[in-house]
Enzyme design. Sequence first.
Site, short mmCIF file in Angstrom:
data_model
loop_
_atom_site.label_atom_id
_atom_site.label_comp_id
_atom_site.label_asym_id
_atom_site.label_seq_id
_atom_site.Cartn_x
_atom_site.Cartn_y
_atom_site.Cartn_z
N ILE A 15 100.25 -16.12 -0.14
CA ILE A 15 100.24 -16.12 1.33
C ILE A 15 101.37 -15.29 1.94
O ILE A 15 101.43 -15.13 3.15
CB ILE A 15 100.31 -17.56 1.89
CG1 ILE A 15 101.55 -18.30 1.38
CG2 ILE A 15 99.04 -18.32 1.60
CD1 ILE A 15 101.73 -19.68 1.99
N GLY A 16 102.27 -14.75 1.11
CA GLY A 16 103.35 -13.93 1.65
C GLY A 16 104.10 -13.20 0.56
O GLY A 16 104.25 -13.71 -0.55
N GLY A 18 107.70 -10.80 -0.30
CA GLY A 18 109.03 -10.43 0.17
C GLY A 18 109.73 -9.57 -0.85
O GLY A 18 109.19 -9.30 -1.94
N GLY A 19 110.93 -9.10 -0.50
CA GLY A 19 111.67 -8.23 -1.40
C GLY A 19 112.11 -8.94 -2.66
O GLY A 19 112.10 -8.36 -3.75
N MET A 20 112.50 -10.22 -2.55
CA MET A 20 113.01 -10.97 -3.70
C MET A 20 111.97 -11.91 -4.29
O MET A 20 111.98 -12.18 -5.49
CB MET A 20 114.24 -11.79 -3.30
CG MET A 20 115.51 -11.00 -3.14
SD MET A 20 116.90 -12.10 -2.73
CE MET A 20 116.85 -13.26 -4.08
N ALA A 21 111.09 -12.43 -3.45
CA ALA A 21 110.20 -13.49 -3.91
C ALA A 21 108.86 -13.40 -3.19
O ALA A 21 108.74 -12.81 -2.11
CB ALA A 21 110.84 -14.86 -3.65
N VAL A 23 105.45 -15.84 -1.87
CA VAL A 23 105.16 -17.22 -1.46
C VAL A 23 103.68 -17.51 -1.68
O VAL A 23 102.82 -16.71 -1.31
CB VAL A 23 105.54 -17.44 0.02
CG1 VAL A 23 105.29 -18.89 0.41
CG2 VAL A 23 107.00 -17.08 0.27
N LYS A 38 107.86 -20.74 -3.12
CA LYS A 38 108.48 -19.42 -3.18
C LYS A 38 108.90 -19.19 -4.63
O LYS A 38 109.66 -19.98 -5.19
CB LYS A 38 109.68 -19.34 -2.25
CG LYS A 38 110.43 -18.02 -2.33
CD LYS A 38 111.59 -17.95 -1.35
CE LYS A 38 111.09 -17.70 0.05
NZ LYS A 38 112.20 -17.38 0.98
N ASP A 132 120.25 -14.23 8.52
CA ASP A 132 119.03 -13.43 8.58
C ASP A 132 118.06 -14.00 9.62
O ASP A 132 116.88 -14.16 9.36
CB ASP A 132 118.36 -13.38 7.20
CG ASP A 132 117.37 -12.22 7.08
OD1 ASP A 132 117.42 -11.30 7.93
OD2 ASP A 132 116.54 -12.24 6.16
#
Length: 561
Positions: A15-16, A18-21, A23, A38, A132
Site C-alpha cells: 500500500i506504500g 518509501g526510500g527506506m521501507a 508498507v 512497515k 520530517d
Amino acid sequence: MSQMLGNRYEIIKLIGKGGMADVYLAMDTILNREVAIKILKDNLSSDPVALQRFSREALASTELSHPNIVDVYDVGDDNDKHYIVMEYVNGYTLKQLIKKRGAIPYKEAVWMIKQLSGALMEAHRKKMIHRDVKSQNVLIKNDGTIKLTDFGIALAQGAMQITSKDSILGSVHYIAPEITKGQVATMQSDIYSLGIVFYELLTGDVPFKADSAVQVALQHLKGHIPSVRRFDPKIPQSVENILIKATAKSCENRYKNIALMIQDLNNCLKPEYLNCPKLELNKQLEKEVSNIHVNNEYKLPDKKKKKKNNTKNAFSLIFIFLIVIISLLAVFVILVLSGVIGSGGNKMVEVPDVRGYTIIEASDILDQYKISIDTSDLTWELTDDLAEGVIISTNPAADAKVEINTKLSATVSSGKYAILKDYAGDSMEEAKDELENLGFLVKVNKTESSMKAGLVVSTEPEANSKYDPSNPGTLIINYSPYKEITLPIELKGADIKKACNYFDDLNIEYKLVKKDLSYFAEVDVDDIDPNCVVYTTPSLGLTCEQTDSFVIEIYYYEDED
C-alpha cells in the site's frame, strides 16, 4: 517475500513505498484485525545507519500515545526482515487530499493544524523531535481524524545525530532554515515545518519550488513566504499571523514552543481576533539568519572581485541619488498643481458607483478621483448572480462625498452560491458518494429515527443552505442506523459450510476467498486445516453495521487432495 511474518501477520497487499521501507496491508491472524506493516528494504537490512533509524522509529512510536499519532502495536524481525506493525488507517494522506481539493477553507485548515499541533505537543512533551513533518506524513481517516506518522528520523532531544556528513534529513520543501545551515534540529524546527504544511493547506501548494533541492533549501533560508491573504483575502489576519510566526526564519521570532502556537490557534477564529493588525517580525533578526554563511554545500558569491568595481559603484550611486531627487521634485510639483498640497484644505470628491465591476476595473475608475479600495478591508459574500471578484457595494457608498486619498472598504462576490439538496429519505451511501463528488468532506453520524435503516435523516448544514461550490467544506450526514451484527469469534477454525449456513440464516451476503498454499513448505501443509475459516473481513469479533453494500469475505485454504 514470504506472505507471513512472525507466524502471525499475513501480508495482503503493498500500500506504500518509501526510500527506506515499504508498507503493506496485513492481517493479524491472532487478533483478527487489519494492520499496516512497515518492512525495511532488503538492501538496507545490513546497513547500520538504516537499522539505527528504523529502530529509532520503532522506539519513538511505541513511546507515543495520542489520538492524532498512528499507534504502533508490535516490532520485530523475521529472517532479517525488520518490521514495525502499526494501526491501519483506511484513508488517504493530506498531500492526496490537497491534490484532490486544492486550497482548503481556512476554518477547516485551522481545525486540521490544531490536531497536528496536539500530536507534536505530545511528541515534544516526550522530548521527541519529529524532523520530517510534511503533508505526506499526515494520514486522514474516513471520519476526518488526522494522524501524524513516520517518526523514521525522529530524534530525542540531545541525542546523537546519525546522519552522514553534510546530509540533511527531512523533506526539503518543509525544511527549517537552521537545518539548511547544518544546525541541529530542535522542536522549533518542527514548528517551522508545521507552518509550511499550514501554508500548503491554505493555498494548495508549498511556498518554494525550484529545479534542485539546494535551490529550494536556499529559498527557505533567504526567500520570503508569500502572503496567504494575497492568495485569498478572505483568510483573517489572525490566521495569517500564526503562519508568519510559525515560519519565521529566526528562532527568536518563531514560536518558542508548540503550546504557544496552539493557544493562538484556539483564539484566531474568535470575532475579537479576526481583524487584528498584521504581525511584524524583527526584521534585523530575520536578516541575520539569511546572511549567515551556510554549509559547504552552498557557495556564496566571490567577494574578491568587488574591489575592482569600487570606483564604478561610487559613480553609479551618485547618478541614482540625482535621479531620486529629480523624481521627488517632480512628484511634489504634481501634488501642488493638483491641489493636494497647498490647497488650504483637503479636496472632496464624490464616490463613483463601481458596483458590478471587478476590483481591478474599479481601481482604474477610482484612480481618476484620487481614491482607492482598501484591499486589506474586503468582505466576501456568495451571491445569486455575480461572478467571483465583482464588487457588490462600497463603504462609503456611491455618491457619498469623501476626501481625496480616502480608501474605501468593499463587499465583493466570492462567486455564485449553490443550494444544498434535501437528502432526507435518500440512501446514506448514495448521498455520501454524491456529496463527495461535489467536493464536500463528508462525515457520517448515526441518529435514532423512525426512518428505515440506512436513510438520511438530515444534514449539517441543513437542506437548502447556501454553500460555495468551489470550497464546499465539511458536511455531516445524520442517518438512521443499520442493524448491527457481531461476527462470532467462534467461527474461526470452523468448517466453511458451517460459516456459510450461519450467514445464510441471517440473510447476510458473503464471499468465499480461497487462499494460496504455494508459499508453505510441504512439511507444514499437513498442519493446515483445509476448508476451515482462517479469518474474515471484517474481522471476527467486530460489531458491524449491515449497510446496503455489506459483504463478508471468508478466507480459507482448500483441500488439494
